[in-house]
Write an enzyme that holds these catalytic residues in place. Sequence first.
Site, mmCIF file in Angstrom:
data_model
loop_
_atom_site.group_PDB
_atom_site.id
_atom_site.type_symbol
_atom_site.label_atom_id
_atom_site.label_comp_id
_atom_site.label_asym_id
_atom_site.label_seq_id
_atom_site.Cartn_x
_atom_site.Cartn_y
_atom_site.Cartn_z
ATOM 1 N N GLU A 118 -119.313 -43.458 -13.542
ATOM 2 C CA GLU A 118 -118.167 -43.666 -14.441
ATOM 3 C C GLU A 118 -118.618 -44.140 -15.822
ATOM 4 O OE1 GLU A 118 -115.351 -42.589 -13.643
ATOM 5 O OE2 GLU A 118 -115.021 -42.792 -11.489
ATOM 6 N N HIS A 141 -114.140 -51.336 -12.937
ATOM 7 C CA HIS A 141 -113.354 -50.352 -12.191
ATOM 8 C C HIS A 141 -113.489 -50.722 -10.719
ATOM 9 C CE1 HIS A 141 -112.030 -46.852 -10.130
ATOM 10 N NE2 HIS A 141 -113.245 -46.520 -9.733
ATOM 11 N N HIS A 143 -111.227 -50.611 -6.548
ATOM 12 C CA HIS A 143 -110.255 -49.904 -5.706
ATOM 13 C C HIS A 143 -109.366 -50.917 -4.982
ATOM 14 C CE1 HIS A 143 -113.577 -46.517 -5.270
ATOM 15 N NE2 HIS A 143 -113.074 -46.577 -6.491
ATOM 16 N N HIS A 213 -106.633 -43.653 -7.100
ATOM 17 C CA HIS A 213 -108.076 -43.904 -7.164
ATOM 18 C C HIS A 213 -108.384 -45.396 -7.277
ATOM 19 C CE1 HIS A 213 -112.165 -42.975 -9.341
ATOM 20 N NE2 HIS A 213 -112.256 -43.936 -8.455
HETATM 21 P P1 13P Z 1 -120.628 -45.169 -8.734
HETATM 22 O O1 13P Z 1 -121.339 -45.556 -7.469
HETATM 23 O O2 13P Z 1 -121.254 -44.017 -9.426
HETATM 24 O O3 13P Z 1 -120.469 -46.391 -9.642
HETATM 25 O O4 13P Z 1 -119.150 -44.666 -8.365
HETATM 26 C C1 13P Z 1 -118.210 -45.469 -7.695
HETATM 27 C C2 13P Z 1 -116.779 -45.159 -8.025
HETATM 28 O O5 13P Z 1 -115.913 -45.938 -7.713
HETATM 29 C C3 13P Z 1 -116.458 -43.907 -8.752
HETATM 30 O O6 13P Z 1 -115.161 -43.905 -9.207
HETATM 31 ZN ZN ZN Z 2 -113.794 -45.324 -8.131
#
Ligand code: 13P
Ligand code: ZN
Length: 268
Positions: A118, A141, A143, A213
Amino acid sequence: MNILENRPRLKEEVYKVAEVAGYLWQKGWAERNGGNITVNVTEWVDDEIRVLPPISERQPIGAVLPHLKGCYFYCKGTNKRMRDLARCPMDNGSIIRICDDCASYEIIADQPVRPTSELPSHLSVHNYLISKGSPYKASVHTHPIELVAMSHSPKFLEKDVATKLLWSMIPETKAFCPRGLGIVPYTLPGSVELADATIAELDDYDVVMWEKHGVFAVDVDVMATFDQVDVLNKSALIYIAAKNMGFEPQGMSEAQMREMSVAFNLPK
Ligand code: 13P
Ligand code: ZN
């Protein structure tokens, strides 16, 4: 090498990332390699670091980011786990330097751990923050389960519907996430389109929902960034707890929300 040795401020910032990575794992928001963190560490970089030779090939960012010339970032590594980063931040992330073309980067320490997939979103956002003169240095970022679940309902994807609901669950949410939750319709992870859509929302919001996401958030440091997502997800949990008890939660009234905004000098 150990770039953090004898650099207490840089070390403090990187270890704050490690602490937050542990929280993300404990909350169940960071399955496998899920989520990523970057921090602009340029202000803690000294002359010795500035002349360090790269330990990787030059890599394209995928965008031209003029405000990042000569900047340095700590980045979670792609495919690395938050729960591992919590223990060993420099084995599961690296420090990169943005090259003078403003379109590529090189890894400088400690190991050639390739940055998160990302990276286009993270770096485009840092470029935008600098262009605005923002004091924000961190982007996260992650989840968060309940917020992502809400993004599966079209009604919560309408502008400010989720924001108003979440603010009304508990007074602290508006106080500590005063700009609310922006929305980015589903876009391919890691794409430049996702980066552009995120930046467009950051004009008005510090936390942005990536539909189905996760969230992308910014603030002065990684701890403050985590806090904003945490208070929003807490509100989502309260909403869901009420629904699970079989009723639609009443939420604070418009008058109570207005009273809060005036008392604490909040926007909107
Ligand atoms: P990475 O392991 O590349 O950081 O990706 C994790 C992710 O949440 C992608 O949206
Ligand atoms: Zn992600």
